[in-house]
Structures are given as structure tokens and as C-alpha cells.
Design a protein around this motif. Structure first.
Motif, PDB file in Angstrom:
ATOM      1  N   GLY A 129       2.480   4.329  -2.673  1.00  0.00           N
ATOM      2  CA  GLY A 129       3.684   4.440  -3.474  1.00  0.00           C
ATOM      3  C   GLY A 129       3.613   5.509  -4.544  1.00  0.00           C
ATOM      4  O   GLY A 129       4.548   5.677  -5.311  1.00  0.00           O
ATOM      5  N   THR A 130       2.508   6.215  -4.621  1.00  0.00           N
ATOM      6  CA  THR A 130       2.363   7.287  -5.604  1.00  0.00           C
ATOM      7  C   THR A 130       2.356   8.628  -4.874  1.00  0.00           C
ATOM      8  O   THR A 130       2.197   8.675  -3.653  1.00  0.00           O
ATOM      9  N   PRO A 131       2.479   9.734  -5.606  1.00  0.00           N
ATOM     10  CA  PRO A 131       2.410  11.048  -4.961  1.00  0.00           C
ATOM     11  C   PRO A 131       1.045  11.338  -4.325  1.00  0.00           C
ATOM     12  O   PRO A 131       0.922  12.251  -3.518  1.00  0.00           O
ATOM     13  N   PHE A 132       0.042  10.554  -4.645  1.00  0.00           N
ATOM     14  CA  PHE A 132      -1.299  10.765  -4.100  1.00  0.00           C
ATOM     15  C   PHE A 132      -1.544   9.997  -2.802  1.00  0.00           C
ATOM     16  O   PHE A 132      -2.640  10.040  -2.258  1.00  0.00           O
ATOM     17  N   ASP A 133      -0.550   9.293  -2.308  1.00  0.00           N
ATOM     18  CA  ASP A 133      -0.671   8.545  -1.062  1.00  0.00           C
ATOM     19  C   ASP A 133      -0.662   9.532   0.100  1.00  0.00           C
ATOM     20  O   ASP A 133       0.352  10.159   0.376  1.00  0.00           O
ATOM     21  N   PRO A 134      -1.787   9.708   0.809  1.00  0.00           N
ATOM     22  CA  PRO A 134      -1.835  10.705   1.878  1.00  0.00           C
ATOM     23  C   PRO A 134      -0.919  10.372   3.057  1.00  0.00           C
ATOM     24  O   PRO A 134      -0.563  11.248   3.831  1.00  0.00           O
ATOM     25  N   PHE A 135      -0.529   9.116   3.195  1.00  0.00           N
ATOM     26  CA  PHE A 135       0.327   8.720   4.309  1.00  0.00           C
ATOM     27  C   PHE A 135       1.767   8.460   3.878  1.00  0.00           C
ATOM     28  O   PHE A 135       2.581   7.998   4.665  1.00  0.00           O
ATOM     29  N   GLY A 136       2.077   8.762   2.634  1.00  0.00           N
ATOM     30  CA  GLY A 136       3.392   8.452   2.079  1.00  0.00           C
ATOM     31  C   GLY A 136       4.541   9.205   2.705  1.00  0.00           C
ATOM     32  O   GLY A 136       5.694   8.810   2.560  1.00  0.00           O
ATOM     33  N   TYR A 137       4.243  10.275   3.424  1.00  0.00           N
ATOM     34  CA  TYR A 137       5.312  11.074   4.001  1.00  0.00           C
ATOM     35  C   TYR A 137       5.443  10.888   5.505  1.00  0.00           C
ATOM     36  O   TYR A 137       6.208  11.586   6.157  1.00  0.00           O
ATOM     37  N   THR A 138       4.732   9.908   6.053  1.00  0.00           N
ATOM     38  CA  THR A 138       4.869   9.637   7.477  1.00  0.00           C
ATOM     39  C   THR A 138       6.214   8.969   7.735  1.00  0.00           C
ATOM     40  O   THR A 138       6.835   8.387   6.836  1.00  0.00           O
ATOM     41  N   ALA A 139       6.648   9.034   8.965  1.00  0.00           N
ATOM     42  CA  ALA A 139       7.936   8.435   9.322  1.00  0.00           C
ATOM     43  C   ALA A 139       7.939   6.931   9.055  1.00  0.00           C
ATOM     44  O   ALA A 139       8.941   6.368   8.596  1.00  0.00           O
ATOM     45  N   GLU A 140       6.812   6.290   9.313  1.00  0.00           N
ATOM     46  CA  GLU A 140       6.748   4.843   9.103  1.00  0.00           C
ATOM     47  C   GLU A 140       6.890   4.480   7.632  1.00  0.00           C
ATOM     48  O   GLU A 140       7.612   3.548   7.276  1.00  0.00           O
ATOM     49  N   ARG A 141       6.237   5.200   6.753  1.00  0.00           N
ATOM     50  CA  ARG A 141       6.344   4.910   5.322  1.00  0.00           C
ATOM     51  C   ARG A 141       7.748   5.224   4.800  1.00  0.00           C
ATOM     52  O   ARG A 141       8.267   4.506   3.954  1.00  0.00           O
ATOM     53  N   ARG A 142       8.347   6.298   5.297  1.00  0.00           N
ATOM     54  CA  ARG A 142       9.728   6.602   4.876  1.00  0.00           C
ATOM     55  C   ARG A 142      10.658   5.485   5.326  1.00  0.00           C
ATOM     56  O   ARG A 142      11.557   5.078   4.595  1.00  0.00           O
ATOM     57  N   MET A 143      10.433   4.963   6.553  1.00  0.00           N
ATOM     58  CA  MET A 143      11.236   3.851   7.045  1.00  0.00           C
ATOM     59  C   MET A 143      11.034   2.627   6.155  1.00  0.00           C
ATOM     60  O   MET A 143      11.997   1.944   5.795  1.00  0.00           O
ATOM     61  N   GLU A 144       9.782   2.358   5.778  1.00  0.00           N
ATOM     62  CA  GLU A 144       9.507   1.204   4.918  1.00  0.00           C
ATOM     63  C   GLU A 144      10.242   1.313   3.591  1.00  0.00           C
ATOM     64  O   GLU A 144      10.823   0.334   3.110  1.00  0.00           O
ATOM     65  N   ARG A 145      10.212   2.495   2.986  1.00  0.00           N
ATOM     66  CA  ARG A 145      10.902   2.671   1.699  1.00  0.00           C
ATOM     67  C   ARG A 145      12.411   2.518   1.869  1.00  0.00           C
ATOM     68  O   ARG A 145      13.084   1.922   1.014  1.00  0.00           O
ATOM     69  N   ALA A 146      12.960   3.018   2.971  1.00  0.00           N
ATOM     70  CA  ALA A 146      14.399   2.872   3.225  1.00  0.00           C
ATOM     71  C   ALA A 146      14.757   1.401   3.436  1.00  0.00           C
ATOM     72  O   ALA A 146      15.801   0.934   2.947  1.00  0.00           O
ATOM     73  N   LEU A 147      13.911   0.671   4.140  1.00  0.00           N
ATOM     74  CA  LEU A 147      14.163  -0.753   4.358  1.00  0.00           C
ATOM     75  C   LEU A 147      14.140  -1.520   3.040  1.00  0.00           C
ATOM     76  O   LEU A 147      14.949  -2.437   2.833  1.00  0.00           O
ATOM     77  N   ILE A 148      13.238  -1.155   2.156  1.00  0.00           N
ATOM     78  CA  ILE A 148      13.161  -1.824   0.852  1.00  0.00           C
ATOM     79  C   ILE A 148      14.434  -1.576   0.050  1.00  0.00           C
ATOM     80  O   ILE A 148      15.009  -2.509  -0.522  1.00  0.00           O
ATOM     81  N   LYS A 149      14.896  -0.340   0.027  1.00  0.00           N
ATOM     82  CA  LYS A 149      16.128  -0.018  -0.708  1.00  0.00           C
ATOM     83  C   LYS A 149      17.315  -0.768  -0.125  1.00  0.00           C
ATOM     84  O   LYS A 149      18.157  -1.295  -0.858  1.00  0.00           O
ATOM     85  N   ARG A 150      17.389  -0.821   1.201  1.00  0.00           N
ATOM     86  CA  ARG A 150      18.496  -1.523   1.856  1.00  0.00           C
ATOM     87  C   ARG A 150      18.433  -3.011   1.546  1.00  0.00           C
ATOM     88  O   ARG A 150      19.460  -3.646   1.276  1.00  0.00           O
ATOM     89  N   TYR A 151      17.233  -3.582   1.540  1.00  0.00           N
ATOM     90  CA  TYR A 151      17.077  -4.998   1.240  1.00  0.00           C
ATOM     91  C   TYR A 151      17.487  -5.302  -0.195  1.00  0.00           C
ATOM     92  O   TYR A 151      18.162  -6.308  -0.456  1.00  0.00           O
ATOM     93  N   GLU A 152      17.114  -4.441  -1.114  1.00  0.00           N
ATOM     94  CA  GLU A 152      17.522  -4.638  -2.507  1.00  0.00           C
ATOM     95  C   GLU A 152      19.037  -4.596  -2.645  1.00  0.00           C
ATOM     96  O   GLU A 152      19.628  -5.392  -3.391  1.00  0.00           O
ATOM     97  N   ALA A 153      19.692  -3.694  -1.924  1.00  0.00           N
ATOM     98  CA  ALA A 153      21.155  -3.631  -1.953  1.00  0.00           C
ATOM     99  C   ALA A 153      21.754  -4.895  -1.341  1.00  0.00           C
ATOM    100  O   ALA A 153      22.754  -5.424  -1.844  1.00  0.00           O
ATOM    101  N   ASP A 154      21.135  -5.383  -0.265  1.00  0.00           N
ATOM    102  CA  ASP A 154      21.618  -6.631   0.348  1.00  0.00           C
ATOM    103  C   ASP A 154      21.497  -7.801  -0.618  1.00  0.00           C
ATOM    104  O   ASP A 154      22.387  -8.653  -0.684  1.00  0.00           O
ATOM    105  N   LEU A 155      20.402  -7.847  -1.372  1.00  0.00           N
ATOM    106  CA  LEU A 155      20.222  -8.935  -2.338  1.00  0.00           C
ATOM    107  C   LEU A 155      21.284  -8.891  -3.427  1.00  0.00           C
ATOM    108  O   LEU A 155      21.743  -9.944  -3.899  1.00  0.00           O
ATOM    109  N   GLU A 156      21.676  -7.704  -3.831  1.00  0.00           N
ATOM    110  CA  GLU A 156      22.750  -7.594  -4.827  1.00  0.00           C
ATOM    111  C   GLU A 156      24.050  -8.159  -4.272  1.00  0.00           C
ATOM    112  O   GLU A 156      24.794  -8.840  -4.970  1.00  0.00           O
ATOM    113  N   GLU A 157      24.321  -7.876  -3.002  1.00  0.00           N
ATOM    114  CA  GLU A 157      25.530  -8.431  -2.391  1.00  0.00           C
ATOM    115  C   GLU A 157      25.417  -9.942  -2.241  1.00  0.00           C
ATOM    116  O   GLU A 157      26.388 -10.671  -2.455  1.00  0.00           O
ATOM    117  N   LEU A 158      24.228 -10.419  -1.907  1.00  0.00           N
ATOM    118  CA  LEU A 158      24.027 -11.864  -1.777  1.00  0.00           C
ATOM    119  C   LEU A 158      24.252 -12.578  -3.104  1.00  0.00           C
ATOM    120  O   LEU A 158      24.704 -13.720  -3.119  1.00  0.00           O
TER     121      LEU A 158
END
Length: 90
Positions: A3-32
Motif C-alpha cells: 500500500g506504499t510507494p515502495f511496494d514492488p508489486f503495487g502496480y501489478t494488475a491484480e493489486r490495481r484490481m484489489e484497490r479498485a474493489l476496495i474503493k467500490r466496496y466503500e462506496a457500496d457501504l455508503e449506499e447501504l
């Protein structure tokens, strides 16, 4: 380092997907927060969706895709409002 700029795997497609899923989940919780009382069973299912996204690589991607389809159906049901049965209306 995750989760920091020093994460060597932070720019992989899987990590980007994980961060997008977290943001979407947080938005869903606001709607809930505003709609959960309309249909609590559906709200609980939406809140539990991240539990379905497990695995690594293609397995995780497939689980995320399936969870997204299920999420879309659940959000549609939640936005439709409370379901009134025919017997309750009589």
C-alpha cells in the motif's frame, strides 16, 4: 510496505484490481448506510461479497468477476426498495 510507494508489486494488475474493489466496496457501504433498512437481507449479502473474492491470479480474477455480477443484481434489488408480498397487500 504493501500500500506504499515502495511496494514492488503495487502496480501489478491484480493489486490495481484489489484497490479498485476496495474503493467500490466503500462506496457500496455508503449506499447501504442509507438503504439497508429497506431490504436488510440484500444489504447483508452485499456486505459479505468480499468474502467470495479469494485466491490468486486467474482464480481471484474469476471470483471477482462472479462477485461483480452478483453485486450488480443485489444492488438492483436493493434500489428497487422493499418487496411487498401479495398476501401482505391483501
Amino acid at each position: 510496505m504493501r500500500g506504499t510507494p515502495f511496494d514492488p508489486f503495487g502496480y501489478t494488475a491484480e493489486r490495481r484490481m484489489e484497490r479498485a474493489l476496495i474503493k467500490r466496496y466503500e462506496a457500496d457501504l455508503e449506499e447501504l448506510a442509507t438503504r439497508a433498512s429497506d431490504n436488510p437481507e440484500v444489504a447483508i449479502e452485499i456486505a459479505e461479497l468480499p468474502l467470495q473474492i479469494r485466491g490468486f491470479g486467474p482464480v481471484k480474477e474469476a471470483n471477482a468477476e462472479a462477485a461483480t455480477k452478483h453485486r450488480n443484481a443485489l444492488l438492483e434489488a436493493l434500489r428497487a426498495g422493499p418487496q411487498v408480498s401479495a398476501t401482505a397487500a391483501e
